[in-house]
Scaffold this active site. Structure first.
Site, PDB file in Angstrom:
ATOM      1  N   ASP A 254      -0.501  -5.534  74.584  1.00 15.16           N
ATOM      2  CA  ASP A 254      -0.009  -4.271  73.999  1.00 15.16           C
ATOM      3  C   ASP A 254       0.076  -3.080  74.004  1.00 15.16           C
ATOM      4  OD1 ASP A 254       0.613  -6.016  71.449  1.00 15.16           O
ATOM      5  OD2 ASP A 254      -2.482  -6.334  71.639  1.00 15.16           O
TER       6      ASP A 254
ATOM      7  N   MET B  28       5.255  -8.238  67.927  1.00 14.43           N
ATOM      8  CA  MET B  28       3.559  -8.553  68.426  1.00 14.43           C
ATOM      9  C   MET B  28       3.215  -6.924  68.181  1.00 14.43           C
ATOM     10  SD  MET B  28       2.985 -11.447  70.596  1.00 14.43           S
ATOM     11  CE  MET B  28       2.333 -12.923  70.121  1.00 14.43           C
ATOM     12  N   GLY B  29       2.061  -7.026  67.832  1.00 14.46           N
ATOM     13  CA  GLY B  29       1.393  -5.267  68.407  1.00 14.46           C
ATOM     14  C   GLY B  29       0.841  -5.345  66.803  1.00 14.46           C
ATOM     15  N   ARG B  30      -0.691  -5.541  66.312  1.00 12.28           N
ATOM     16  CA  ARG B  30      -0.883  -5.303  65.140  1.00 12.28           C
ATOM     17  C   ARG B  30      -1.747  -3.551  64.843  1.00 12.28           C
ATOM     18  NH1 ARG B  30      -0.419  -9.125  61.281  1.00 12.28           N
ATOM     19  NH2 ARG B  30      -2.303  -9.160  61.115  1.00 12.28           N
TER      20      ARG B  30
ATOM     21  N   GLU C  45       5.156  -6.338  63.876  1.00 16.15           N
ATOM     22  CA  GLU C  45       4.106  -7.624  62.537  1.00 16.15           C
ATOM     23  C   GLU C  45       2.713  -6.399  62.139  1.00 16.15           C
ATOM     24  OE1 GLU C  45       1.599 -10.513  64.263  1.00 16.15           O
ATOM     25  OE2 GLU C  45       1.100  -8.710  66.440  1.00 16.15           O
TER      26      GLU C  45
ATOM     27  N   ARG D  86       4.583 -13.034  74.556  1.00 17.22           N
ATOM     28  CA  ARG D  86       3.325 -13.149  75.941  1.00 17.22           C
ATOM     29  C   ARG D  86       2.881 -13.874  77.085  1.00 17.22           C
ATOM     30  NH1 ARG D  86      -1.819 -14.490  72.369  1.00 17.22           N
ATOM     31  NH2 ARG D  86      -2.068 -16.579  72.736  1.00 17.22           N
TER      32      ARG D  86
END
Lengths: 415, 415
Positions: free
Chosen positions: B147, B191-193, B248, B304
């Protein structure tokens, strides 16, 4: 003396190997010395009909360009989803006559159509038309599909690279799935609406020393939600992290896609209908009935376009089958599709020949029942031995600034 | 004379680079000649507490084993999601005392914890405890997270490889998206909240000559469904195939995840709740409001763990930062996290030093606002220049039978 030119088009769904076949046809066409020009129609038959045609001989001026093209994923000429009208219909007559006229205009003596099932049907109908009209325009089909579902040929260009991507990704997902010391289920959803070849390829890591995947579900075996839950529960007795591969095309015994069979068709606040894939669906089923950590991974489009992980065997063969297609046409063949025949698994040997293209159109080759074992949840050694040679070898893709270099045609430069 | 041993553990989510740091610590520990044994705890602090400890020095006997380990994705020692109890609580005292006892039992003089935010918090608390008790047990945190959201350090090991996978996949998806001559939208979910670093990396192909992606959506910019539809409609005037990358973690202005904010919570025939990701949600939005061909692709877990496409720069740096961590501990440092400092972009140069680990725990570094442009839908040249060096270089992974060779510890051989 009038010109003799070669025309190529690509059609159907993208693969990693389809441009290698294009490169093979172009280089064999050039090397033969039998053609004045080598043309490519953009977007398959659609581009042909609208005269969107480029000069491939010019745009692929040297070996470097051909090598770059061979490692570029997805059809560089573009694709279409065109189905030829039924022979004999008025519409068909018009279309065939148009194509004949365009071929005469461009002095086309040989036409190569690289594609899957539908494209072979188009090539078949065109070759029949030209034969009936007594025209010496040779039509050869060059197969491609990641699904590996064409009959007669041992396998199809594009399948080996997709299989290598799936097997490698599965191996990496196994690593990722094992890091927590808790009970879990990982579900990997794999392409293939009707044939389980790609899902079967996900078994390769286990054959080569991994203990997973533990369970696979193929479209060839009727799917039962109850049996799936029983299978996973049984595997959990042996493995904390159970890893499952499931084909997007698995069907319940009534013939419906499993992902659809239990969905309510209800809509959400914005009126959107819920229609998830089978992976997501099974994920929710595990949450509800088993209750452990669970996730689903849809490998999705990268399965068919991950040229960075292409199988060297696949790309080499795809290029070679393109070259052989030119030789076949020059030897007088028409109405044929090029095919691989496997001579042996160890050492891996194939020969390339051709078959009557009418044997191919609208036929589908599914994963053989005799290679399915463990109550429908795994493949046996014979299946492994078939698959293994197809993923061998790595390509060396040219890189610039850390990313692969792709070859792009100048599509605005029409001839 | 009593032994001096080194202990390592890994924690948090898997990355492609975390084992390279492990390899770096082990080799520097060996080469220093300062340790009798090099141990690894399985599954982070959890395995430490239950004495599930293996001898890394023995199991990584030579350079070949270390090199294989460095190219193996996901933590080879296993992970945990353990959060240390609050200092001062009775529970905390017991846990710290247990760890102290285990470290004395195993003669541990230096402890290295490779992980993300939570792991740095654990390392921080342990180092404070040992200092307060006057124990010379040095604790060093080695960062990792795809991240890239840890503060102080210029970037984190694992990010560059994930960024390279995303940029390469995006480039291949661009090829795949262009084959049909029809209006379409392709949505890639990344990805990556909370931080948009990975989604930003999807822009790299455009910087390097592609015309796409056209639009990106980061968690740093409040998300509006109406604006999204306007953006896509505007891009369609210029491009038939519009390509979008979406994190995301994008949130509507009320702070809710956009994927959740419009979902009804209705259930289907089996009682399953519909909670799709943002990609799937936007796909349906496009179908309904624009009506053209559309699909969404979730890059998912391969982001990942795709070691086959690791960034050489990333893996080299991850190994080096592990080596430097050992040097820092031997120089007497404790309660520190190792950090990169960027000296220049062109040529790319970084130095490695350490910072007070208390500066890191529970802090999050998001993608800088000053690097976001085009009304929140793209990144500017400064952002590109930051990202580009991190994806450079390809690794040469050992292959066997067409698949990568991964290094696996014998986890049953406890010391």
């Amino acid at each position: 003396m009038s010109q003799k030119n070669l025309m190529i088009a690509q059609s159907g769904g993208p693969t990693t190997a389809i441009n290698a076949s294009l490169a093979g046809i172009v280089e064999a066409g050039k090397n033969s010395g039998q053609f004045d020009h080598i043309y490519g129609a953009l977007n398959g038959v659609e581009g042909l009909l609208s005269r969107r045609i480029i000069n491939l001989g010019e745009q692929l001026a040297d070996k470097h360009a051909l090598d770059l093209l061979a490692c570029t994923p997805a059809m560089a000429l573009g694709s279409c989803r065109y189905r030829m009208p039924v022979p004999g219909s008025t519409e068909a007559k018009e279309i065939y006559a148009q194509i004949e006229q365009i071929f005469e205009e461009y002095h086309v003596s040989c036409f190569f159509y690289i594609g899957g099932n539908d494209s072979m049907d188009t090539a078949h109908k065109l070759s029949l038309y030209f034969s009936e009209r007594g025209k010496d325009i040779r039509v050869i089909g060059v197969p491609k599909t990641i699904d590996n579902d064409l009959p007669v040929t041992d396998h199809t260009p594009g399948f080996g690279s997709a299989a290598k991507f799936i097997a490698t990704s599965m191996q990496e997902i196994i690593r990722d799935s094992e890091v927590y010391n808790v009970q879990s289920v990982t579900i990997v959803e794999i392409m293939g609406r009707n044939a389980g070849w790609l899902t079967a390829a996900s078994c390769l890591p286990r054959y080569l020393g991994e203990h997973a995947p533990h369970l696979i579900y193929l479209p060839e075996v009727p799917f039962s939600f109850e049996k799936f839950l029983e299978d996973v529960t049984r595997e959990h007795e042996k493995h904390k992290a159970v890893i499952v591969a499931v084909s997007e095309g698995v069907r319940t015994p009534d013939g419906k896609y499993a992902a659809e069979s239990n969905q309510s068709g209800k809509t959400d606040a914005f009126g959107h209908k819920y229609l998830a894939g089978i992976g997501k669906y099974l994920e929710e089923l595990v949450t509800e009935h088993i209750g452990c950590k669970v996730r689903s991974i849809e490998l999705n489009v990268p399965q068919r376009c991950s040229a960075h992980l292409a199988s060297k065997t696949d790309l080499d063969e795809a290029r070679l089958i393109g070259q052989k297609a030119v030789q076949a046409a020059l030897a007088g063949e028409t109405g044929k599709m090029m095919v691989f025949k496997r001579l042996s698994n160890q050492p891996y040997q194939v020969s390339i020949s051709s078959c009557d293209i009418g044997m191919v159109a609208f036929q589908e080759k599914t994963f053989p029942e005799k290679w399915i074992c463990q109550n429908g949840t795994f493949i046996n050694e014979e299946g492994f031995e078939y698959l293994l040679p197809l993923i061998q070898g790595e390509i060396s893709q040219e890189k610039q600034n850390g990313l692969p270099v792709h070859f792009l045609f100048q599509k605005e430069k029409l001839v």
